[in-house]
Design an enzyme around this catalytic site. Structure first.
Site, PDB file in Angstrom:
ATOM      1  N   ARG A 190       4.525 -12.634  10.157  1.00 35.66           N
ATOM      2  CA  ARG A 190       5.231 -11.385   9.895  1.00 35.66           C
ATOM      3  C   ARG A 190       6.607 -11.430  10.521  1.00 35.66           C
ATOM      4  NH1 ARG A 190       3.207  -6.210   9.537  1.00 35.66           N
ATOM      5  NH2 ARG A 190       1.249  -6.696   8.611  1.00 35.66           N
TER       6      ARG A 190
ATOM      7  N   GLU B  27       0.874  -1.164   0.000  1.00 34.02           N
ATOM      8  CA  GLU B  27       0.000   0.000   0.000  1.00 34.02           C
ATOM      9  C   GLU B  27       0.917   1.221   0.000  1.00 34.02           C
ATOM     10  OE1 GLU B  27      -2.823  -0.032   3.198  1.00 34.02           O
ATOM     11  OE2 GLU B  27      -3.578   1.964   2.649  1.00 34.02           O
TER      12      GLU B  27
ATOM     13  N   LYS C  74       3.821   1.078   9.868  1.00 32.69           N
ATOM     14  CA  LYS C  74       4.053   2.279   9.062  1.00 32.69           C
ATOM     15  C   LYS C  74       3.489   3.516   9.749  1.00 32.69           C
ATOM     16  CE  LYS C  74       2.715   0.206   5.138  1.00 32.69           C
ATOM     17  NZ  LYS C  74       2.246   0.087   3.752  1.00 32.69           N
TER      18      LYS C  74
HETATM   19  P1  ATP Z   1       0.157  -1.414   7.499  1.00 34.66           P
HETATM   20  O1  ATP Z   1       1.253  -1.439   8.520  1.00 34.66           O
HETATM   21  O2  ATP Z   1      -0.051  -0.049   6.886  1.00 34.66           O
HETATM   22  O3  ATP Z   1      -1.086  -2.153   7.851  1.00 34.66           O
HETATM   23  P2  ATP Z   1       1.518  -3.382   5.973  1.00 34.66           P
HETATM   24  O4  ATP Z   1       2.725  -3.321   6.818  1.00 34.66           O
HETATM   25  O5  ATP Z   1       0.697  -4.615   5.920  1.00 34.66           O
HETATM   26  O6  ATP Z   1       0.586  -2.192   6.229  1.00 34.66           O
HETATM   27  P3  ATP Z   1       1.513  -3.300   3.109  1.00 34.66           P
HETATM   28  O7  ATP Z   1       2.016  -2.226   2.243  1.00 34.66           O
HETATM   29  O8  ATP Z   1       0.069  -3.609   3.064  1.00 34.66           O
HETATM   30  O9  ATP Z   1       1.987  -2.942   4.543  1.00 34.66           O
HETATM   31  O10 ATP Z   1       2.361  -4.624   2.897  1.00 34.66           O
HETATM   32  C1  ATP Z   1       2.765  -5.119   1.670  1.00 34.66           C
HETATM   33  C2  ATP Z   1       3.097  -6.581   1.807  1.00 34.66           C
HETATM   34  O11 ATP Z   1       4.156  -6.753   2.736  1.00 34.66           O
HETATM   35  C3  ATP Z   1       1.934  -7.380   2.322  1.00 34.66           C
HETATM   36  O12 ATP Z   1       1.846  -8.586   1.595  1.00 34.66           O
HETATM   37  C4  ATP Z   1       2.270  -7.650   3.750  1.00 34.66           C
HETATM   38  O13 ATP Z   1       1.702  -8.837   4.177  1.00 34.66           O
HETATM   39  C5  ATP Z   1       3.794  -7.698   3.714  1.00 34.66           C
HETATM   40  N1  ATP Z   1       4.343  -7.308   5.012  1.00 34.66           N
HETATM   41  C6  ATP Z   1       4.103  -6.183   5.683  1.00 34.66           C
HETATM   42  N2  ATP Z   1       4.740  -6.182   6.872  1.00 34.66           N
HETATM   43  C7  ATP Z   1       5.407  -7.349   6.948  1.00 34.66           C
HETATM   44  C8  ATP Z   1       6.255  -7.963   7.928  1.00 34.66           C
HETATM   45  N3  ATP Z   1       6.539  -7.349   9.079  1.00 34.66           N
HETATM   46  N4  ATP Z   1       6.770  -9.177   7.665  1.00 34.66           N
HETATM   47  C9  ATP Z   1       6.486  -9.796   6.507  1.00 34.66           C
HETATM   48  N5  ATP Z   1       5.710  -9.289   5.555  1.00 34.66           N
HETATM   49  C10 ATP Z   1       5.161  -8.074   5.754  1.00 34.66           C
HETATM   50 MG    MG Z   2      -1.430  -4.023   4.687  1.00 40.15          MG
END
Ligand code: ATP
Ligand code: MG
Length: 584
Positions: free
Chosen positions: A269, A42, A279
Site C-alpha cells: 500500500r 468499496e 477511510k
Molecule cells: P478500507 O480502508 O475501507 O478497508 P480500502 O482502502 O482497501 O478500504 P477499497 O475501496 O477497498 O479501499 O480499495 C479499492 C482498491 O484500492 C483496492 O484494490 C485496494 O487494494 C486499493 N488501495 C486502497 N488503499 C490503498 C493504498 N493506500 N495504496 C494502494 N492501493 C490502495
Molecule cells: Mg478494501
C-alpha cells in the site's frame, strides 16, 4: 548475442515485478494474450492518494499492454454504501485521466451468479450451513499456532445444507441464525482457510438490489468470483490480501470451469507521511467537522488534492516515481510535492501577488501618472508570452520584505537601501511612517527613472528583488494557506498520552489571509485556475468560490520544500559533527 542478452536483462530489470509477471504470461500466451485488470473500490468513502496509486497501476498496465480495465464497485456490504461515493469515485478516476470505457460493474450485479457458485460448493460437499453464532465461530478458530475446533454442523448432509441455504435466501431465518461456511481445514496454519464464512444473513435493503436479497456474500466469496465472471487476468490488490490468496485460489478451483483463472498479485500500500489513509478515519474527520468535507484541501483524498490545486499529471507522475514494492513504507510528502512543483513550474502562469501588504509611496513619481510594464508569463515556456503590469506612485509590497533594522543576511528593503522592483524600477527607502502603536503604515521611497524594466542603468548592483502590486490597480483576494493536517509523520501511531489519532492533528493547518493584493491580470481567473505568485508559491482558485464576488485562492504548495530542508538538517547534524572531528 551477448549484447542481446544484456538488453533483455536490462529490460527485465527496469520492469517492476508485476510487469515481469505480465510479460511472462504474454510470452506463454496465457489467457490468449489478454490483459484485463480491474479497480475495485468499496463505495464507502472518497478515494485517496493510495487509491490513485492503484488506479494508475491498473489502468497504466492495461494501457501499456493493450489491455482493459474494469471499474467494479465492491458493494457487497449493504450497510455503508452510498450513491455520493459512487459518483465521487467516478469523477475522480476521470479527473485523473483514466476511463473504463463503459465497463462499470457492481459486485451486486453478480449476486445471482455468486449464489449459484455457493450452491455448487455445497453440492460438492465443500460448504456447509453452520448454526454456531458469529461469536462462537470466531472463538473456535484457534490461534496461528493452535488448530481450531471443527463445527458440529460440518458434516451435515448435502441435501440438508442445500435446503437450509435456500431457506436462508428465502428469508426464513433471523440474522446470525445460520451462516454458510467453506469446508476446508480447521487446522490449517492459514487462519483464512479455517472454514471461513462465505454468506451471512442480513435483513437489510441494498442500495442497488433493494429487498431482493437477505443473504450477502463475504469479501472472499465475492472478490475472486467477480474477477472470474469479468474475465480479469491480473487482480492486483494490497499486501494484506496475501494471506487471503490461498482462499482466493481454493474457491476458484472449486467453482471455475476450464483452465482460465484470474491471478491475484499483491503490492504494498502507499502510505504518506503526516496524514492518515484509512477511510474510516477520514470519515471521522469529516463527520466531526475537523475538515470542511471530504474534499477539504488538507485531505489526502483525490478531490482534496484537486481542490488544493494538484494536477492529474503530477499525481500520475508521483505514482510512477514511487513505483511498486512488496514492503510497506511511508513515502515522504515532499516527493508528491516535487512532482507537483515540476508540473506547475512548466504550466503555471506567473503573477505578482502581495499576501501581507504594506504601502510604498514613491515620492518622486508623478501623482496622476501610470504606465504599463512588460512581465514574463512563464520563464520556462516562451510560448506563454508576456503581459503588461500597471505601475503607479503607490504600490504594495510584502510587509516582511522591509525591516527597519535589518540583520546581516537580510537583502531586501531597509532604510537607505536600494532594491529592484521586479519588472519595474530600482527604489530606495527614504522614510517610514508609523501609527500610534508603532506599526508601519507607509514606506516612502524614491525611484530611479533610468532603471525602467528593472535594468541597472550604470552597472550598479542591488541584492534584493521584490514583487509588488500597484495599489490603485490591485485586486483584493482571499488566500487560504494550508499546512500539514497532522503534526507527526505517522499519525496512526498513538500511545498512552495520545490515545486517538486526532490528538496528532496540527492545530495550525489553515491560515486565512483576507486582504491579499493581486495584479489586475488575475481578474478573469476562473475556479481551479492555477498560478505561481512570484516568490510565494503556487495557488489555485478555489472550486467553490464565486469569482464575481471575491476570488479565493488555496495555496497549493510553496516554491521550495521547507519541510525536507528541516528534516535534512536534523539528519545531517550528527554527520557534520563527525566531519568536524575528521577535519581536526
Ligand atoms: P478500507 O480502508 O475501507 O478497508 P480500502 O482502502 O482497501 O478500504 P477499497 O475501496 O477497498 O479501499 O480499495 C479499492 C482498491 O484500492 C483496492 O484494490 C485496494 O487494494 C486499493 N488501495 C486502497 N488503499 C490503498 C493504498 N493506500 N495504496 C494502494 N492501493 C490502495
Ligand atoms: Mg478494501
Amino acid at each position: 548475442m551477448a549484447n542481446n542478452e544484456k538488453n533483455e536483462e536490462g529490460k527485465k530489470k527496469s520492469l517492476n515485478f508485476i510487469e515481469q509477471i505480465i510479460e511472462e504470461d504474454l510470452s506463454k500466451n496465457k489467457n490468449g494474450g489478454r490483459i484485463h485488470t480491474r479497480f475495485p473500490p468499496e463505495p464507502n468513502g472518497f478515494l485517496h492518494i493510495g487509491h490513485a496509486k492503484s488506479i494508475c497501476l491498473n489502468f497504466g498496465l492495461a494501457g501499456k499492454y493493450n489491455g482493459k480495465t474494469n471499474l467494479r464497485f465492491d458493494d457487497t456490504n449493504p450497510l455503508k454504501e452510498e450513491q455520493v461515493y459512487i459518483d465521487s469515485i467516478k469523477e475522480d478516476i476521470h479527473w485523473l485521466g483514466f476511463d473504463w470505457e463503459g465497463r462499470e460493474y457492481y459486485a451486486s450485479d453478480y449476486f445471482e451468479r455468486l449464489y449459484e457458485f455457493a450452491e455448487k460448493l455445497i453440492k460438492q460437499g465443500k460448504a456447509f450451513v453452520c448454526e454456531m453464532t458469529p461469536d462462537e465461530i470466531k472463538n473456535s478458530r484457534g490461534t496461528p499456532t493452535e488448530p481450531g475446533k471443527e463445527s458440529p454442523y460440518r458434516d451435515r448432509p448435502v441435501e440438508e445444507n442445500l435446503d437450509l441455504f435456500r431457506r436462508m435466501k428465502e428469508g426464513e431465518f433471523p440474522e446470525g441464525r445460520y451462516q454458510l461456511r467453506a469446508k476446508i481445514d480447521m487446522s490449517s496454519p492459514n487462519m483464512h482457510l479455517r472454514d471461513p464464512v462465505l454468506y451471512r444473513i442480513r435483513h437489510m435493503a441494498h442500495p442497488r438490489t433493494g429487498d431482493e436479497w437477505c443473504i450477502y456474500p463475504m469479501y472472499d466469496m465475492a472478490h475472486g468470483q467477480c474477477d472470474y465472471i469479468e474475465g480479469i487476468t491480473h487482480s492486483l490488490c494490497t499486501m494484506e490480501f496475501e494471506v487471503h490468496r490461498p482462499l482466493y485460489d481454493w474457491l476458484l478451483d472449486h467453482i471455475a470451469e476450464g483452465d482460465y483463472r484470474p491471478r491475484q498479485i499483491e503490492f504494498a500500500r502507499l502510505n504518506l507521511g503526516y496524514t492518515v489513509m484509512s477511510k474510516r478515519k477520514l470519515l471521522q474527520l469529516v463527520e466531526d467537522g475537523t475538515v470542511d468535507g471530504w474534499d477539504d484541501p488538507r485531505m489526502p483524498t483525490i478531490s482534496g488534492l484537486r481542490r488544493r490545486g494538484y494536477t492529474p499529471a503530477s499525481i500520475r507522475d508521483f505514482s510512477e516515481r514511487v513505483g511498486i514494492a512488496k514492503r510497506d513504507n511511508i513515502i515522504d510528502m515532499a516527493l508528491l510535492e516535487n512532482s507537483l512543483r515540476e508540473d506547475l513550474n512548466k504550466k503555471a502562469q506567473r503573477v505578482m501577488g502581495v499576501l501581507d501588504p504594506v504601502k510604498v509611496v514613491i515620492t518622486n513619481y508623478p501623482e496622476n501618472e501610470e504606465e504599463e510594464l512588460d512581465a514574463v508569463n512563464n520563464p520556462e515556456d516562451e510560448s506563454m508570452g508576456k503581459r503588461e503590469v500597471p505601475f503607479s506612485r503607490e504600490i504594495f509590497i510584502e510587509r516582511n520584505d522591509f525591516m527597519e533594522e535589518p540583520p546581516k543576511k537580510f537583502f531586501r528593503l531597509a532604510p537607505g537601501r536600494e532594491v529592484r522592483l521586479r519588472y519595474a524600477y530600482f527604489i530606495t527607502c527614504e522614510d517610514v511612517v508609523k501609527d500610534a502603536s508603532g506599526e508601519i503604515t507607509e514606506i516612502r521611497c524614491t525611484y530611479d527613472p533610468s532603471s525602467r524594466g528593472g535594468q541597472s542603468p550604470d552597472g550598479r548592483k542591488v541584492k534584493g528583488t521584490l514583487h509588488w502590486v500597484s495599489a490603485k490597480h490591485a485586486i483584493p483576494v482571499e488566500v487560504r494557506q494550508y499546512d500539514r493536517l497532522f503534526m507527526t509523520e505517522d499519525p496512526d501511531k498513538v500511545d498512552e498520552e495520545r490515545k486517538d489519532f486526532r490528538a496528532n492533528l496540527n492545530p495550525d493547518s489553515l491560515h486565512i489571509l483576507e486582504n491579499c493584493m493581486l495584479e489586475p491580470f488575475i481578474k478573469d481567473a476562473k475556479p481551479e485556475d492555477k498560478f505561481q505568485f512570484e516568490r510565494k508559491g503556487y495557488f489555485c482558485v478555489d472550486r467553490y468560490c464565486d469569482p464575481h464576488k471575491k476570488l479565493v485562492f488555496n495555496r497549493t504548495v510553496t516554491l521550495k520544500d521547507t519541510w525536507a530542508k528541516i528534516a535534512k538538517q536534523q539528519k545531517q547534524q550528527p554527520k557534520k559533527q563527525k566531519n568536524k572531528q575528521k577535519n581536526k
